[in-house]
Every structure is written in structure tokens, then in C-alpha cells.
Design a protein around this motif. Structure first.
Motif, short mmCIF file in Angstrom:
data_model
loop_
_atom_site.label_atom_id
_atom_site.label_comp_id
_atom_site.label_asym_id
_atom_site.label_seq_id
_atom_site.Cartn_x
_atom_site.Cartn_y
_atom_site.Cartn_z
N UNK A 143 68.99 29.36 65.30
CA UNK A 143 69.69 29.84 64.11
C UNK A 143 68.74 30.57 63.18
N UNK A 144 69.30 31.47 62.37
CA UNK A 144 68.51 32.33 61.49
C UNK A 144 68.56 31.86 60.05
N UNK A 145 67.80 32.53 59.22
CA UNK A 145 67.83 32.21 57.79
C UNK A 145 69.21 32.53 57.21
N UNK A 146 69.85 33.56 57.74
CA UNK A 146 71.21 33.91 57.28
C UNK A 146 72.18 32.78 57.62
N UNK A 147 72.05 32.19 58.82
CA UNK A 147 72.90 31.06 59.19
C UNK A 147 72.69 29.90 58.22
N UNK A 148 71.43 29.67 57.90
CA UNK A 148 71.09 28.60 56.97
C UNK A 148 71.72 28.86 55.60
N UNK A 149 71.52 30.05 55.05
CA UNK A 149 72.07 30.39 53.73
C UNK A 149 73.58 30.22 53.71
N UNK A 150 74.23 30.63 54.80
CA UNK A 150 75.69 30.54 54.87
C UNK A 150 76.18 29.10 54.94
N UNK A 151 75.31 28.18 55.33
CA UNK A 151 75.74 26.79 55.47
C UNK A 151 75.71 26.03 54.14
N UNK A 152 75.16 26.65 53.09
CA UNK A 152 75.14 26.00 51.78
C UNK A 152 76.42 26.34 51.03
N UNK A 153 77.11 25.32 50.49
CA UNK A 153 78.35 25.60 49.77
C UNK A 153 78.09 26.39 48.49
N UNK A 154 79.00 27.28 48.13
CA UNK A 154 78.82 28.14 46.96
C UNK A 154 78.94 27.37 45.66
N UNK A 155 79.63 26.22 45.68
CA UNK A 155 79.93 25.54 44.42
C UNK A 155 79.48 24.08 44.37
N UNK A 156 78.63 23.66 45.33
CA UNK A 156 78.16 22.28 45.33
C UNK A 156 76.65 22.23 45.58
N UNK A 157 76.01 21.24 44.98
CA UNK A 157 74.56 21.07 45.15
C UNK A 157 74.25 20.51 46.54
N UNK A 158 73.07 20.83 47.04
CA UNK A 158 72.58 20.30 48.31
C UNK A 158 71.06 20.29 48.27
N UNK A 159 70.47 19.49 49.16
CA UNK A 159 69.05 19.59 49.47
C UNK A 159 68.99 20.17 50.88
N UNK A 160 67.93 20.88 51.16
CA UNK A 160 67.78 21.41 52.51
C UNK A 160 66.31 21.57 52.84
N UNK A 161 66.01 21.53 54.13
CA UNK A 161 64.68 21.90 54.60
C UNK A 161 64.86 23.02 55.61
N UNK A 162 63.94 23.97 55.58
CA UNK A 162 64.00 25.12 56.49
C UNK A 162 62.62 25.32 57.07
N UNK A 163 62.55 25.41 58.39
CA UNK A 163 61.29 25.66 59.09
C UNK A 163 61.14 27.16 59.25
N UNK A 164 60.26 27.74 58.44
CA UNK A 164 60.11 29.19 58.37
C UNK A 164 58.94 29.66 59.21
#
Length: 137
Positions: free
Chosen positions: A49-70
Motif C-alpha cells: 500500500x502507498x502513502x495515498x492509501x494510508x491518507x485515504x484510510x484516515x476519517x475526515x471528521x474523527x481523530x486517529x493515531x497512526x504509524x507509517x513506515x516511510x
């Protein structure tokens, strides 16, 4: 174990999946959410999966924590990787949610040993690919 300040527990699966991301690299990203006074796993992103996939998985109106292996290549042409911790707190999310996520963030981050870069974002532009890349170098 719940944190006395926030009363928040961290599900063991969160730590296990983070260790797999760090050691085995079986995931590109992990999204976490707070549910019933506990930080739980919401989504695992596969290594393809790409960074775009990751960004799209975050809800537009709710908080989240995330880790991304760049993964990136340095100016010296070396392949490197950095693990980002992203605190996603959109402006339009509920104030109470923002407060809960803010008060729990540091404790949760300490549970994930191996975070190299932290990013806080309230808007997608604050965690654009270019910003992530510039913070990694």
C-alpha cells in the motif's frame, strides 16, 4: 494497564502489530482508534500500500493515531526507512474527542518503542507526502 491521567488502556494487539511492522515490515501502516476507554487497532495497511492509501484510510471528521513506515532514498542514494507516528486530529472533529486523543497521545506513543518522527495534523495538507519526505531526511 490504564493510564491514571487519561484512564486509557492500550490493547496488546496494538503493540504486537507495531512490533511486526518494525521488525518484519509486514505492514506499511497501522491506524489506531480509541474505543471504550482503550486504544485499539482499526486498520492494517499491507506492504504494497502507498502513502495515498494510508491518507485515504484516515476519517475526515474523527481523530486517529497512526504509524507509517516511510521508505526513502537519501541524497547519497542509500535506501532508508523511518517510522512516523501521526496524531490525526481534524479541525471538524468533536472537541471532546480531540481532548481525549491529545491527553492520551504521549502515553500511547511511549508504548510503541521505535517511533522516529512525530507529526501532528489537523488537515490533510499538514501531512502531505512532501512534508513527510522532508521530515524523514
Amino acid at each position: 494497564m490504564a493510564n491514571a491521567a487519561s484512564g486509557m488502556a492500550v490493547n496488546d494487539e496494538c503493540k504486537l502489530k507495531f512490533l511486526e511492522l518494525k521488525a518484519k515490515r509486514n505492514y506499511r501502516f497501522i491506524v489506531f482508534k480509541i474505543e471504550n476507554q482503550e486504544v485499539v487497532l482499526e486498520k492494517l495497511g499491507g506492504p504494497e500500500e502507498t502513502y495515498e492509501d494510508f491518507s485515504a484510510s484516515l476519517p475526515a471528521d474523527e481523530c486517529r493515531y497512526a504509524v507509517f513506515d516511510f521508505d526513502f532514498t537519501t541524497d547519497e542514494n542509500c535506501q532508508k526507512s523511518k517510522i512516523f507516528f501521526i496524531a490525526w486530529s481534524p479541525d471538524i472533529s468533536k472537541v471532546r474527542h480531540k481532548m481525549v486523543y491529545a491527553s492520551t497521545k504521549d502515553r500511547f506513543k511511549r508504548e510503541l518503542d521505535g517511533i522516529q518522527v512525530e507529526l501532528q495534523a489537523t488537515d490533510p495538507s499538514e501531512m502531505s507526502f512532501d512534508i513527510v519526505k522532508s521530515r524523514a531526511l
